[in-house]
Design an enzyme around this catalytic site. Structure first.
Site, mmCIF file in Angstrom:
data_model
loop_
_atom_site.group_PDB
_atom_site.id
_atom_site.type_symbol
_atom_site.label_atom_id
_atom_site.label_comp_id
_atom_site.label_asym_id
_atom_site.label_seq_id
_atom_site.Cartn_x
_atom_site.Cartn_y
_atom_site.Cartn_z
ATOM 1 C CB THR A 11 -13.716 -56.800 -95.261
ATOM 2 O OG1 THR A 11 -14.710 -57.876 -95.361
ATOM 3 C CG2 THR A 11 -12.455 -57.344 -94.637
ATOM 4 C CD GLN A 13 -22.022 -48.605 -94.356
ATOM 5 O OE1 GLN A 13 -22.273 -47.620 -95.067
ATOM 6 N NE2 GLN A 13 -22.903 -49.027 -93.800
ATOM 7 C CG ASP A 63 -17.070 -68.335 -94.529
ATOM 8 O OD1 ASP A 63 -16.855 -68.099 -95.711
ATOM 9 O OD2 ASP A 63 -18.284 -68.571 -94.243
ATOM 10 C CG LEU A 85 -20.445 -55.791 -87.238
ATOM 11 C CD1 LEU A 85 -19.924 -54.714 -87.520
ATOM 12 C CD2 LEU A 85 -21.796 -55.691 -86.427
ATOM 13 C CB SER A 89 -25.552 -56.987 -95.573
ATOM 14 O OG SER A 89 -25.079 -56.535 -96.644
ATOM 15 C CB THR A 132 -31.844 -55.859 -89.940
ATOM 16 O OG1 THR A 132 -32.517 -55.234 -91.026
ATOM 17 C CG2 THR A 132 -32.448 -57.391 -89.980
ATOM 18 C CD GLU A 134 -35.860 -55.398 -94.970
ATOM 19 O OE1 GLU A 134 -36.064 -56.547 -95.709
ATOM 20 O OE2 GLU A 134 -35.806 -54.390 -95.648
ATOM 21 C CE1 TYR A 156 -29.450 -59.110 -94.051
ATOM 22 C CE2 TYR A 156 -31.591 -57.715 -93.743
ATOM 23 C CZ TYR A 156 -30.356 -58.189 -93.502
ATOM 24 O OH TYR A 156 -29.457 -57.280 -92.715
ATOM 25 C CE LYS A 160 -28.453 -59.833 -90.687
ATOM 26 N NZ LYS A 160 -27.405 -59.518 -89.914
ATOM 27 C CG HIS A 186 -26.425 -48.171 -90.615
ATOM 28 N ND1 HIS A 186 -27.397 -49.035 -89.860
ATOM 29 C CD2 HIS A 186 -25.177 -48.803 -90.435
ATOM 30 C CE1 HIS A 186 -26.889 -50.075 -89.953
ATOM 31 N NE2 HIS A 186 -25.289 -50.204 -90.085
ATOM 32 N NE ARG A 191 -25.736 -48.900 -97.131
ATOM 33 C CZ ARG A 191 -26.356 -50.201 -96.505
ATOM 34 N NH1 ARG A 191 -25.725 -51.158 -96.278
ATOM 35 N NH2 ARG A 191 -27.850 -50.086 -96.360
#
Ligand code: NAP
Ligand code: GDD
Length: 354
Positions: A11, A13, A63, A85, A89, A132, A134, A156, A160, A186, A191
């Site tokens: 659901t 982006q 979930d 995904l 985030s 990512t 990050e 975060y 990750k 991106h 977004r």
């Protein structure tokens, strides 16, 4: 072409764009979607129309914090390709919710990998993990490649990082065809509204229809390598078409500051800015009217910031035949046009962006 794919975060982006891409390639797509009190399928419906009418698409309530449910889902759908995904985030939000961020972004990936293994599909299923830029955090080198050391600066990024190594671990220990896409920022008209690009382009549209309150932003100096989400989901798919799993940077190789992005966006909306002041007193003022359109807000700064990210996607170009084509300026203009159109003022953006 085609096979069976499972997308978590369908659901979001990237999930919505990837779902549309895989359906167009002939895949049967299963999506893991959270049960919410309000609908969260707006992006999918915007791209695909009413979901009941979409052939080869099935959404499953679930979930990433529910391990048994993930095992049942993998056992039932037996996907050829899994795209993980789903995530909390938002980097800033992860400072306020570090535990749930770790539960979903780190352990959620571990649960999904273990579900594939438990069902006995480690030798058959291909796995994509949404890693990512990050991870690089306070990066030791610039631009960042697959070999740049990781130094995350947020809960975060740390979560990750756990997921990144879990993916490498399943590749090495169990022979899973597993890949980390180390994706730089991106964006798109889909977004999330809390990310800085969309926050800015929505504010441009609001200002164009007379919204009086200035847009409040945190760190205007942060620099990001912004690309087009639609190109990046194509890169995800290409990773899973390789003979073996691997880790790939996807990036444009150009970076701009938040201030640059705001200047370009307001200009595209017919509201060119000049900047006055410094630090917490900095303001963006409309050159035509003198209105204050942007104000610096120290409360929006992060406890720890990632100052500058810029990626080198040479490996993706060489191995995947992937490279970014859309510039951040063109993307910014498209996002402004979309947000203006949503408010019924599309003509302003179209004329200016031409
Ligand atoms: P997004 O728009 O925020 O989408 C996140 C998705 O994860 C949504 O579908 C959300 O569901 C779902 N989700 C959140 N918590 C979940 C949970 N506990 N269980 C199952 N699903 C859950 O993010 P995005 O921009 O599409 O990014 C996709 C992935 O790529 C994320 O993992 C992100 O961290 C990573 N990534 C993004 C970028 C970027 O620049 N966009 C760059 C690098 C990596 P709801 O719709 O119900 O909220
Ligand atoms: N969100 C936000 N809101 N960011 C702001 C604001 C503001 O009001 N003002 C300045 N910024 C700065 C942030 O401090 C950061 O340096 C930069 O704008 C980008 O912030 P975001 O758009 O929130 O994205 P991000 O870079 O923190 O994280 C995104 O990209 C990562 C890949 O590098 C997310 O999509 C992550 O999920 C993704 O992993």
């Amino acid at each position: 072409m085609g096979g069976t794919a499972l997308i978590t975060g369908v659901t979001g982006q990237d999930g919505a764009y990837l779902c549309a891409l895989l359906l167009a390639k002939g895949y049967r797509v299963h999506g893991l979607a959270r049960r919410c009190s309000a609908s969260n399928t707006g992006r999918l419906e915007g791209l695909l129309g009413p979901l009941e009418a979409v052939e080869r698409l099935e959404l499953h309530a679930g979930d990433l914090t529910d391990g048994a449910g993930l095992i049942r889902l993998i056992a039932r759908t037996r996907p050829d390709e899994v795209y993980n995904l789903g995530a909390q985030s938002h980097v800033r939000a992860s400072f306020d919710t570090p535990e749930i961020t770790a539960e979903v972004d780190a352990l959620g990936c571990v649960r999904l990998l273990e579900a594939v293994r438990t069902v006995g599909l480690s030798g058959a299923t291909r796995f994509y993990q949404a890693s990512t830029s990050e991870l690089f955090g306070a990066a030791a080198a610039s631009p960042q490649t697959e070999d740049t050391p990781f130094r995350p600066r947020s809960p975060y990024g740390a979560a990750k990082l756990h997921a990144y190594w879990a993916v490498v671990g399943h590749r090495e220990a169990y022979g899973l065809h597993a890949s980390n896409g180390i994706l730089f920022n991106h964006e798109s008209p889909l977004r999330g509204q809390a990310f800085v690009t969309r926050k800015i382009t929505r504010a441009v549209a609001a200002a164009a229809v007379g919204e009086a309150a200035p847009l409040r932003l945190g760190n205007l100096d942060a620099r990001r390598d912004w690309g087009d989400a639609r190109e990046y989901v194509e890169g995800m798919w290409r990773m899973l078409q390789q003979p073996a799993g691997g880790d790939y940077v996807l990036a444009t190789g150009r970076a701009a500051s938040v201030r640059d992005f705001a200047s370009h966006a307001f200009g595209a909306g017919g509201l060119p800015l000049r900047w006055e002041g410094e630090g917490d007193g900095e303001r963006g003022i409309c050159r035509r009217t003198g209105r204050v359109l942007v104000a610096s807000d120290p409360t929006l700064r992060r406890p720890a910031e990632v100052d500058h990210l810029i990626g080198d996607a040479s490996k993706a170009a060489r191995v995947l035949g992937w490279s970014a084509r859309v510039t951040w300026e063109a993307l910014c203009e498209e996002m402004v046009r979309a947000d203006l159109a949503a408010l019924g003022t599309g003509h302003v953006g179209r004329r200016r962006a031409a």
